[in-house]
Design an enzyme around this catalytic site. Sequence first.
Site, PDB file in Angstrom:
ATOM      1  CE  LYS A 175      -0.465  -4.638  -1.752  1.00  0.00           C
ATOM      2  NZ  LYS A 175      -0.795  -5.698  -0.775  1.00  0.00           N
TER       3      LYS A 175
ATOM      4  CB  SER B 241      -3.395  -4.194   1.489  1.00  0.00           C
ATOM      5  OG  SER B 241      -2.398  -5.179   1.216  1.00  0.00           O
TER       6      SER B 241
ATOM      7  CB  SER C 244      -3.349  -8.251   1.394  1.00  0.00           C
ATOM      8  OG  SER C 244      -3.554  -7.620   2.629  1.00  0.00           O
TER       9      SER C 244
END
Length: 409
Positions: free
Chosen positions: A38, A114, A138
């Site tokens: 990420k 996210s 997330s």
Amino acid sequence: MTRSVDADALNAVVTPIPLEHQGESGFGPLAGMRIGVKDNIAVAGVTTTCGSAFFADGAPAEQDSPVVASLKAAGARITATLNMAEFAVGVTSQNSAFGGPRNPWDRRRVPGGSSGGSGAAVAAGIVDVALGTDTGGSIRLPASCCGVTGLRPSVSVVSNDGVFPVSPAFDAVGPLARSADDVRRVFEVLVGREVPPERAVRIAAPWPFVTSDVDPAIESALRRVVAILHDCDYEITDDPVPSADRAQDVVYTLIYSDLARLHSERLTTEPERFQPATLERISLGRRISDSQRAAAETDRDLFRAAMAEYFRTVDVVVTPTMPVDVPLISDDPSVIPISRRMGQLSYPWSLHIGPTMSLPIGFHPQTGMPMGAQLTAAPGRESRLFELAATIQRETDWHLRTPPGALRT
């Protein structure tokens, strides 16, 4: 013949990493495993953009974050940084730098957030495993939306050094993969020790959890999973989770007050550079008073004390990951209503300091989109989640199913 996924159409990858910079792949417990990271986690030589125009043209990171360094040392190949919600704020993965990633099962729908690029990249076979971060859901929400398995570890078990924060007291780094076994393998490297499965005995399946307003298909899927566990000789109870219906507001208060402080200068000097939905959410924190924050901290402590008592008699609790089907991507500039709804069942387990895992439990009969369940245990009891998830995945094949065009590994 292997069908190739259209990675560009998914918009899941931010920076592909050249082979010569991916790390050694010949030795170690993760030898040859392709891992995406990420884009709020530092990878040496790559700009950490956080999905934001503020950082998109920034200097490359000088060194790997500890989690990336440990994966490389274990033989993994770090093949890409992955798209995400701007500054890891929000569950629809909107951002101001590249546009949001899309769900490989239906590109009209959100991949969750996210860590949306992480969920999409694993589901599509672009990577074998992805690292995400989870503050309010997330990792778990993208895992559910994309039909993969994702772990939010116990708070502070995995290093957050080299990770751009949302709310340090809630942030957790964890892996997403197709199977619970691969999640366990990566988790063991991240914590530096083996985590042998530990059999859970007493499984709570409270209904309702937080709300009875849950898509009937998701409720039915969860009941099928509970029936599978009953048939596998687990003791099933319906012990209710105390104060779970208040947890989302407590977490919102604490996280958004942290966000407003973290981004105070950006909010003051260049608010127009934020993606509108991100700006809307971060700005919420400016209206939170010191007394409201103090009251939320008290409620947090009470909830955690209640959870410590709850897990004295319950080994694992099983709940839906989301109460609704995977939403369509919307042009509506306000994402707060759908974000609250998507995260309605994940936020209580963000207030808890123990681990939670989301895993696939089927596909929605009307849309074909994945559905997920959360398994939650006491702090430090990831071993119980791995054992229970492995049982479910031995008895089912939901985690093995892939979206059209997914790369085969």
